[in-house]
Design an enzyme around this catalytic site. Structure first.
Site, PDB file in Angstrom:
ATOM      1  CG  ASN A 149      -0.435  -0.013   2.448  1.00 40.27           C
ATOM      2  OD1 ASN A 149       0.573  -0.395   2.674  1.00 40.27           O
ATOM      3  ND2 ASN A 149      -1.203   0.125   3.631  1.00 40.27           N
ATOM      4  CD  GLU A 251       5.141  -0.228  12.968  1.00 41.35           C
ATOM      5  OE1 GLU A 251       4.233   0.222  12.913  1.00 41.35           O
ATOM      6  OE2 GLU A 251       6.187   0.120  13.725  1.00 41.35           O
ATOM      7  CB  CYS A 285      -1.922   0.458   8.520  1.00 43.42           C
ATOM      8  SG  CYS A 285      -0.755   1.506   8.590  1.00 43.42           S
ATOM      9  CD  GLU A 463       8.499   0.390  10.482  1.00 38.73           C
ATOM     10  OE1 GLU A 463       7.525   0.681   9.845  1.00 38.73           O
ATOM     11  OE2 GLU A 463       9.431  -0.399  10.144  1.00 38.73           O
TER      12      GLU A 463
END
Ligand code: NAD
Ligand SMILES: N[C@@H](CC=O)C(=O)O
Length: 482
Positions: A149, A251, A285, A463
């Site tokens: 994505n 993640e 997300c 991150e």
């Protein structure tokens, strides 16, 4: 350094030939095959990549910084070509693809500039004739696994801290978007990042799991796995990584609530909702998934939102008028359509749905029309799962206590958003929401300087930011007798 030629895709296709065992990469706006790509299907190829990674010399920190700085410059120099490649294989509109290239580049710059340092520790009485300090060392070869994505940003926010920290890495990109990964690698090599320090193993969905994932997770030389993708895949990788005790960052998926209180600035909330919901056709997300609107302002909010949705333009991302591109696959379209149908059967109301032109319907592309549903309830599947499509699903609430309980009633905890002008409520609700990131009167929250990550089933680790580099370092404690 190479100069911009406009031919990055041609370079990619020449540098990464398909080979005998290949799989097709499709343009989601047309369904047509863009390229045949190498499909790593045997354990030996994966093991050889690990061997090469394990032999990479980490260079010194200044050299690594210089390589990353050059990679950053090349990213920006090739922004048009990189964006074109991402649009071709992921479908996102060109303007969004350019935004993603800039966003990805900002991680490279951030980690090129970040200083890595240990600390000195005051000796306790029990060790009074000593000096104590820590040093930060590279964790070791890293396996990086990424989704389609945000094909640049999700990879670069792993690769750049991994390299800045002195590690070699092996990237397994999403099967749908390997060309973006190859393009990044060409530019990385042009920037002086050694071939073996950033390798790519491309594989179709099955080989990714059965061969690449299994071999990387079982190899003791891989000391770190960083994964971005679905929660189920994250669980499987973490279980495998445990057998060789790798450091792991996960993640994973989200189910972001957007809570709009009766005192919110409604126009600001509608704009936030449009960005949070329709960016990348809802395939993010941190996309707004459950919209909770105070019942007093429900009708006004819905009519303002519907007006904005009506002006979205669905189409091929290469057309510069397009604001909503296709979904990644036909399966995604079918999944989103099924979520909408089951919501309507359970009592949701369809307020608006764009119509797809005859041309788009005949295009072979994977388009789903922007849709607005109200009367959605917590027991509907659409509120329990990531929609990952351009569907705004709205429910109402009456009290703060109730909406916070409902917002938290999910196994996921990635992003959450709230809009209110009551400063005490803003602090209270932000602290009570079970999420790794909370947008306050704002839905655009991602930045290289900020720690990105989730709680609960949305993952482990962060991150970006200085937290992000710790994932690629080990801390060694030293104790010197004096
Ligand atoms: N938290 C975040 O930062 C973040 C960011 C982007 C996407 N996501 C999540 O990613 C999902 C969408 O992406 P997707 O459909 O590509 O997810 P996915 O989990 O199906 O695949 C992600 C990647 O993992 C690989 N993979 C999956 N299982 C593997 C295994 N056992 N071994 C090796 N590789 C394996 C895939 O080939 C792909 O490259 C959504 O759930 C979304 O929320 C999370
Ligand atoms: N949207 C995220 C990535 C998840 O899909 C981001 O902003 O980095």
């Amino acid at each position: 350094m190479t100069q911009k030629t406009g031919g990055l895709l041609a370079r990619v296709l020449a540098a990464f030939p398909a080979g005998p065992n290949s799989y097709p990469v499709r343009n989601p706006a047309t369904g047509s095959v863009i390229a045949q790509v190498a499909n790593v299907g045997n354990a030996q190829a994966v093991t050889e990549a690990v061997e090469r990674a394990a032999l990479v010399h980490p260079h010194n920190s200044a050299d690594r910084k210089a390589m990353l700085a050059r990679w950053y410059s090349l990213f920006l120099l090739h922004i048009d070509d990189l964006a074109h490649i991402a649009t071709l294989e992921s479908g996102k509109p060109l303007a969004e693809a350019k935004g993603e290239v800039q966003y990805a580049a900002s991680y490279i710059k951030y980690y090129a500039d970040l200083e890595i340092a240990g600390k000195t520790i005051i000796s306790p009485h029990s060790l009074n004739k000593t000096r104590l300090w820590t040093v930060k060392q590279p964790v070791g070869p890293c396996a990086l696994i990424t989704p389609w994505n945000f094909p640049y940003a999700m990879a670069v926010r792993k690769i750049s801290p991994a390299i800045a920290a002195g590690n070699a890495c092996i990237l397994k990109p999403a099967p749908e978007t390997p060309l973006s990964a190859f393009a990044m690698k060409l530019l990385a090599n042009d920037a002086g990042i050694p071939d073996d320090a950033f390798q790519i193993l491309s594989a179709d969905r099955q080989n990714a799991v059965d061969v690449v994932g299994k071999v990387l997770m079982a190899d003791t030389r891989i000391r770190k796995v960083s994964f971005t993708g679905s929660t189920n895949a994250g669980i499987s990788l973490m279980q495998q990584a445990a057998t060789t005790m790798k450091k792991a960052s996960m993640e994973l998926g989200g189910n972001a609530p957007l809570i709009i209180f009766e005192d919110a600035d409604l126009n600001q909330a509608v704009d936030g909702c449009m960005f949070g919901k329709f960016r990348n056709a809802g395939q993010a997300c941190i996309a707004v998934n459950r919209i909770y609107i105070h019942s007093k302002i429900h009708n006004e909010f819905v009519s303002k939102l519907a007006e904005k949705i009506k002006i979205l333009r669905v189409g091929d991302g290469l057309n510069n008028k397009t604001t909503v591109g296709p979904l990644i696959t036909k399966t995604s379209v079918d999944r989103v359509a099924a979520l909408v149908s089951s919501s309507l059967e359970s009592g949701a109301q369809l307020v608006f749905q764009s119509s797809l032109s005859n041309e788009l319907q005949a295009s072979g592309g994977y388009f789903y029309p922007p849709t607005l549903l109200t009367n959605v309830t917590d027991d509907m599947e659409i509120f329990k799962t990531e929609i990952f499509g351009p569907v705004a699903a709205v429910s109402t609430f009456d009290t703060e206590e109730d909406v916070v309980r409902r917002a938290n009633d999910t196994p996921f905890g990635l992003a959450a958003y709230l809009f209110t002008n009551d400063i005490a409520r803003l602090h209270r609700v932000a602290e009570n929401l079970e999420a790794g990131m909370v947008g306050l009167n704002e839905c655009a929250i991602s930045a290289a300087v900020a720690p990105f990550g989730g709680v609960k089933m949305s993952g482990i680790g962060r991150e970006g930011s200085s937290e992000g580099i710790e994932e690629y370092l080990e801390t060694k404690y030293l104790c010197l007798a004096v």
